[in-house]
Design a protein around this motif. Structure first.
Motif, mmCIF file in Angstrom:
data_model
loop_
_atom_site.group_PDB
_atom_site.id
_atom_site.type_symbol
_atom_site.label_atom_id
_atom_site.label_comp_id
_atom_site.label_asym_id
_atom_site.label_seq_id
_atom_site.Cartn_x
_atom_site.Cartn_y
_atom_site.Cartn_z
ATOM 1 N N GLY A 27 32.398 57.602 25.751
ATOM 2 C CA GLY A 27 31.732 58.160 24.576
ATOM 3 C C GLY A 27 30.963 57.298 23.754
ATOM 4 N N LYS A 51 28.788 61.093 28.511
ATOM 5 C CA LYS A 51 28.804 62.668 29.247
ATOM 6 C C LYS A 51 27.439 63.056 29.132
ATOM 7 C CE LYS A 51 30.788 67.312 28.785
ATOM 8 N NZ LYS A 51 32.056 67.690 28.424
ATOM 9 N N ALA A 56 24.765 62.657 21.111
ATOM 10 C CA ALA A 56 24.798 64.013 21.315
ATOM 11 C C ALA A 56 25.929 64.699 20.921
ATOM 12 C CB ALA A 56 24.673 64.181 22.796
ATOM 13 N N GLU A 210 29.661 61.425 32.792
ATOM 14 C CA GLU A 210 30.989 62.112 32.210
ATOM 15 C C GLU A 210 32.395 61.268 32.807
ATOM 16 O OE1 GLU A 210 31.621 66.503 32.793
ATOM 17 O OE2 GLU A 210 33.617 66.457 31.958
ATOM 18 N N VAL A 211 33.259 61.138 32.141
ATOM 19 C CA VAL A 211 34.482 60.890 32.520
ATOM 20 C C VAL A 211 35.276 62.152 32.832
ATOM 21 C CG1 VAL A 211 36.777 59.623 32.184
ATOM 22 C CG2 VAL A 211 34.490 58.326 31.732
ATOM 23 N N ASN A 238 35.715 59.604 22.978
ATOM 24 C CA ASN A 238 34.908 60.616 23.211
ATOM 25 C C ASN A 238 35.155 61.811 22.377
ATOM 26 O OD1 ASN A 238 37.286 61.027 24.900
ATOM 27 N ND2 ASN A 238 36.455 62.492 25.983
ATOM 28 N N GLY A 239 35.259 61.527 20.943
ATOM 29 C CA GLY A 239 35.279 62.861 20.042
ATOM 30 C C GLY A 239 36.335 63.692 20.297
ATOM 31 N N GLN A 266 27.881 72.339 10.315
ATOM 32 C CA GLN A 266 26.471 72.581 10.288
ATOM 33 C C GLN A 266 25.975 72.019 8.923
ATOM 34 O OE1 GLN A 266 26.029 76.575 11.892
ATOM 35 N NE2 GLN A 266 25.820 77.415 9.804
ATOM 36 N N ALA A 267 24.676 71.706 9.011
ATOM 37 C CA ALA A 267 24.057 71.152 7.994
ATOM 38 C C ALA A 267 22.469 71.028 8.157
ATOM 39 C CB ALA A 267 24.134 69.483 7.997
ATOM 40 N N ARG A 364 33.247 68.124 15.266
ATOM 41 C CA ARG A 364 33.899 66.732 14.924
ATOM 42 C C ARG A 364 35.273 66.790 15.320
ATOM 43 N NH1 ARG A 364 33.106 70.181 10.473
ATOM 44 N NH2 ARG A 364 31.908 69.365 8.684
ATOM 45 N N GLY A 397 39.025 60.904 15.721
ATOM 46 C CA GLY A 397 39.395 61.612 14.411
ATOM 47 C C GLY A 397 38.367 60.960 13.397
ATOM 48 N N GLY A 398 39.117 61.324 12.163
ATOM 49 C CA GLY A 398 38.365 60.743 10.987
ATOM 50 C C GLY A 398 37.493 61.669 10.443
ATOM 51 N N LYS A 400 35.053 63.949 8.890
ATOM 52 C CA LYS A 400 34.047 63.912 7.904
ATOM 53 C C LYS A 400 33.854 62.479 6.956
ATOM 54 C CE LYS A 400 34.000 68.834 5.917
ATOM 55 N NZ LYS A 400 34.264 69.432 4.923
ATOM 56 N N SER A 402 34.008 59.244 9.215
ATOM 57 C CA SER A 402 33.930 58.365 10.320
ATOM 58 C C SER A 402 33.128 57.295 10.078
ATOM 59 C CB SER A 402 33.951 59.200 11.591
ATOM 60 O OG SER A 402 35.054 59.963 11.973
ATOM 61 N N GLY A 404 32.351 55.484 7.564
ATOM 62 C CA GLY A 404 32.688 54.629 6.779
ATOM 63 C C GLY A 404 33.987 53.763 7.298
#
Ligand SMILES: Cc1cc2nc3c(=O)[nH]c(=O)nc-3n(C[C@H](O)[C@H](O)[C@H](O)COP(=O)(O)OP(=O)(O)OC[C@H]3O[C@@H](n4cnc5c(N)ncnc54)[C@H](O)[C@@H]3O)c2cc1C
Length: 410
Positions: A27, A51, A56, A210-211, A238-239, A266-267, A364, A397-398, A400, A402, A404
């Motif tokens: 990732g 991947k 991405a 991709e693994v 890998n998120g 979304q933003a 996320r 994880g982390g 919102k 991550s 920091g």
């Protein structure tokens, strides 16, 4: 022209043989790329398999808020996040020096409106917490949290046209202002990390790789195209897709099974010229993050991007998804889900007429590992070596927060 020395790992990758790196990172998001940088700095040979393409995933957006937890009721998790936020400035400066690339970092501070009188009492506890806990290594207070009175808001945090940044109409009791919060340009930061890794003689990023399976007994992976790669160690970064990849391994950290889910967000990115001296504004899940020149400038060279986020959607996976439907659901922007943006416009009315430069959505990771003491599910990432699988680590994880934390060595 680059005088890159081709080491064995470079030759093997170019020949379609991926060799056996000391560290294989799964990732190329913010966690994977910081892990790769640290390992390269230690002198290891590193291969990152991605991947899709760099950025991405959830790390490739534009919000980039670096905001601390409240400094009262201090605990080990708040301390770890504080150390992350404090040390990131130096880590980014070193990355920028190594690559010559601007990551758009600034310790810009944060304003949070106070809408009820009782929030003033809470603020007093938090101010005391900041005095006690936001310290440097010499014991001196390094950052402050203070009360900004309603009248002061209109003079102190203003746009180039003289209008107030945070509307006094939504801050009847003023605002809390801290000097620890910062912002970074996520894409610029990823680009700098990717450049560092891929241009390093012992580093390589394989995109479109991709693994499909992770084999703990042999410390190896199989890619979706059937290629097998073994490594000295493997870092799973890998998120949200990591939970599925390690599901069958009974992966445990600190006695807890590593579990989680993907939460879509979304933003919106706006064009609004500003002096790049404004703080982040945050309230009730809406973030307004003024960015600097690394995100974009207007015709006269002024910073003109302001990011607004974000939503949290749990039920986003399509029913009976094929890969195409999954990808569309992962990154599709829902134009009807604008509550976060509407609230942001009441906080900072100047953004309402700004034109939209981009809308973005992604998924996320959110850990669902309960705290062993309280049973509470937090927002922290999990880092480290898996129990019973010494060669395999995870960094995932982390929610919102991550950006920091991802640079912390583990
Ligand atoms: C709308 C939104 C706003 C956010 N705002 C902030 C913010 O302001 N501040 C903050 O700190 N955080 C924020 N976050 C959260 C943050 O972006 C994420 O927590 C962070 O990016 C997660 O990083 P990661 O490296 O774990 O995952 P990702 O960035 O998702 O990276 C994982 C990578 O792994 C790849 N991958 C997946 N499966 C495989 C596989 N099998 N093989 C190889 N590669 C694979 C993916 O393609 C992806 O590139 C936000 C997130 C969203 C969605």
């Amino acid at each position: 022209m680059s005088q890159k020395v081709h080491t064995p790992i470079q030759h093997q990758v170019q020949a379609g043989n991926h060799g056996s790196p000391d560290l294989l990172v799964i990732g190329a998001g913010i966690f994977g790329l910081w892990a790769a940088r640290h390992a390269l700095k230690r002198g290891e040979r590193v291969l990152v398999t991605e991947k899709r393409s760099v950025g991405a995933g959830a790390s490739g957006g534009f919000l980039g808020a670096l905001m601390p937890h409240m400094p009262d009721r201090w605990n080990a998790k708040k301390q770890m996040q504080y150390e992350g936020l404090r040390s990131l400035e130096t880590a980014i400066a070193a990355l920028e020096a190594d690559t010559g690339l601007d990551c758009g970092y600034r310790r810009c501070g944060r304003l949070m409106p106070l809408v009820h009188e009782k929030m003033l009492d809470h603020l007093a506890e938090r101010v005391a917490g900041a005095d006690e806990n936001w310290r440097d290594e010499t014991g001196r207070q390094a950052f402050t949290l203070e009360h900004v009175a309603p009248g002061e808001l209109e003079n102190r945090f203003v746009l180039p046209d003289g209008n107030s940044w945070l509307s006094p109409d939504v801050a009847s009791f003023g605002a809390a202002h801290d000097t620890l919060s910062a912002r970074v340009n996520p894409r610029a930061c990823l680009a700098a990390l990717a450049h560092f890794v891929d241009s390093h003689e012992n580093g390589r990023i394989l995109e479109g790789a991709e693994v499909a399976a992770l084999h703990r007994e042999t410390c190896s992976v199989t890619l979706a195209d059937g290629t097998a790669i073994s490594a000295g160690r493997i870092a799973v970064a890998n998120g949200w897709e990591a939970y599925g990849l390690i599901e069958g391994m009974a992966a445990r950290l600190g006695g807890q099974k590593v579990t989680g889910r993907g939460v879509k967000g979304q933003a919106v990115l706006l064009e609004l010229p500003h002096g790049d001296d404004l703080p982040i504004v945050y309230d009730s899940g809406s973030y307004i993050v003024p960015h600097g020149n690394a995100m974009g400038v207007d015709g006269s060279g002024r910073a003109n991007r302001i990011a607004v986020g974000s939503t949290s959607i749990d039920a986003w996976l399509p029913d009976g998804a094929g890969e195409g439907a999954l990808e569309a659901a992962r990154t599709g922007y829902n134009a009807a889900d604008t509550g976060f943006f509407d609230h942001a416009c009441t906080l900072c009315p100047a953004i309402a007429p700004a034109s939209v430069a981009e809308r973005w959505a992604n998924v996320r990771p959110r850990n669902t590992i309960p705290d062993p003491k309280t049973g509470k599910i937090g927002t922290e990432p999990v880092f480290g070596q898996l129990q019973d699988h010494e060669q395999i680590s995870v960094a995932v994880g982390g929610f919102k927060i991550s950006f920091g934390l991802a640079h912390l060595p583990w």
